[in-house]
Write a protein that holds these residues in place. Structure first.
Motif, mmCIF file in Angstrom:
data_model
loop_
_atom_site.group_PDB
_atom_site.id
_atom_site.type_symbol
_atom_site.label_atom_id
_atom_site.label_comp_id
_atom_site.label_asym_id
_atom_site.label_seq_id
_atom_site.Cartn_x
_atom_site.Cartn_y
_atom_site.Cartn_z
ATOM 1 N N ALA A 13 0.834 -1.207 0.000
ATOM 2 C CA ALA A 13 0.000 0.000 0.000
ATOM 3 C C ALA A 13 0.865 1.253 0.000
ATOM 4 O O ALA A 13 1.916 1.296 0.652
ATOM 5 N N VAL A 118 -2.649 -0.960 -3.446
ATOM 6 C CA VAL A 118 -3.629 -0.249 -2.632
ATOM 7 C C VAL A 118 -3.099 1.161 -2.349
ATOM 8 O O VAL A 118 -1.919 1.341 -2.053
ATOM 9 N N GLN A 119 -3.994 2.149 -2.447
ATOM 10 C CA GLN A 119 -3.596 3.523 -2.162
ATOM 11 C C GLN A 119 -4.626 4.202 -1.268
ATOM 12 O O GLN A 119 -5.818 3.916 -1.329
ATOM 13 N N ASP A 144 -8.205 3.912 -2.693
ATOM 14 C CA ASP A 144 -8.987 2.858 -2.053
ATOM 15 C C ASP A 144 -9.545 3.266 -0.699
ATOM 16 O O ASP A 144 -10.522 2.676 -0.221
ATOM 17 N N LEU A 169 -6.722 -0.714 6.693
ATOM 18 C CA LEU A 169 -6.169 -1.337 5.492
ATOM 19 C C LEU A 169 -5.885 -2.827 5.700
ATOM 20 O O LEU A 169 -5.633 -3.549 4.730
#
Length: 220
Positions: A13, A118-119, A144, A169
């Motif tokens: 991420a 993932v961000q 995200d 997350l």
């Protein structure tokens, strides 16, 4: 900072700061007045310095964790000074004027998204502007997850703010790369085990070089 960030092979991420990184926020002048405040002063015919001091010059934590409403502070200042002012007009000028995304970083966001990385955006912002950034400016659709202190009640560099992001997350600290322009925030992230990059103005090229292994993985 090293040329390449160590530990990128474990990263799942990328967590972005907003103002000063993804958003090229204006910087204050010698009197401490931000460009958006100067514009508001000119457009609405008010004392921008006095407004800024009254609204943002006290108890920023209460404002940026959602305890106080910026609209109420603007209304209270206008009433106490006898200024005829619609707080909504101030917010509209502020939010739109202060939104200046960095196109080079936007391309990085798109590249990482295409590669399945993932961000998230992790920002210290009061509630109304945070919602404008996420919804009106469309940033919630580009990442995200969106974490704003005005919504969560937790400000960087509070360790609890970073812990909350980890839990949301569902990732271990070493799986997260954090990009921020405030050294104290980077230090807090790295203390928890995150990877950190202290972003400098116009630093997209340096960031690309530093995270190249991750970008190549996203392209592959």
């Amino acid at each position: 900072m090293s040329e390449v960030i160590e530990g990128l092979e474990a990263v799942r991420a990328v967590v972005w700061d907003f103002d000063g990184v993804l958003n090229r926020a204006g910087r204050p002048d010698a009197q401490g007045i931000f460009p958006w405040q100067a514009l508001v002063g000119r457009e609405l015919g008010i004392d921008a310095a006095a407004m800024g001091k009254a609204v943002f010059g006290r108890d920023k934590a209460a404002l940026f964790t959602g305890k106080d409403d910026v609209m109420d502070r603007l209304a209270d200042w206008a009433e106490s000074t006898g200024v005829e002012l619609a707080p909504e007009d101030v917010l509209e000028l502020w939010f739109e004027t202060d939104h200046d995304p960095d196109p080079e970083l936007e391309r990085i966001v798109e590249m990482l998204a295409q590669g399945g990385i993932v961000q998230a955006i992790f920002t210290n912002n009061e509630t109304r502007r945070a919602r404008w950034i996420a919804q009106d400016a469309g940033w919630a659709e580009r990442v995200d997850a969106f974490f704003a202190s005005g919504e969560t009640g937790l400000m960087k560099p509070n360790p609890a703010a970073f812990e909350a992001v980890e839990k949301a997350l569902d990732m271990a600290p070493f799986e997260i790369l954090f990009i921020d322009d405030t050294a104290a925030n980077i230090a807090a992230a790295e203390k928890r085990g995150w990877l950190g990059w202290d972003y400098e103005p116009n630093g997209a090229r340096a960031l690309v070089a530093a995270m190249m292994p991750l970008l190549l993985r996203a392209q592959g």
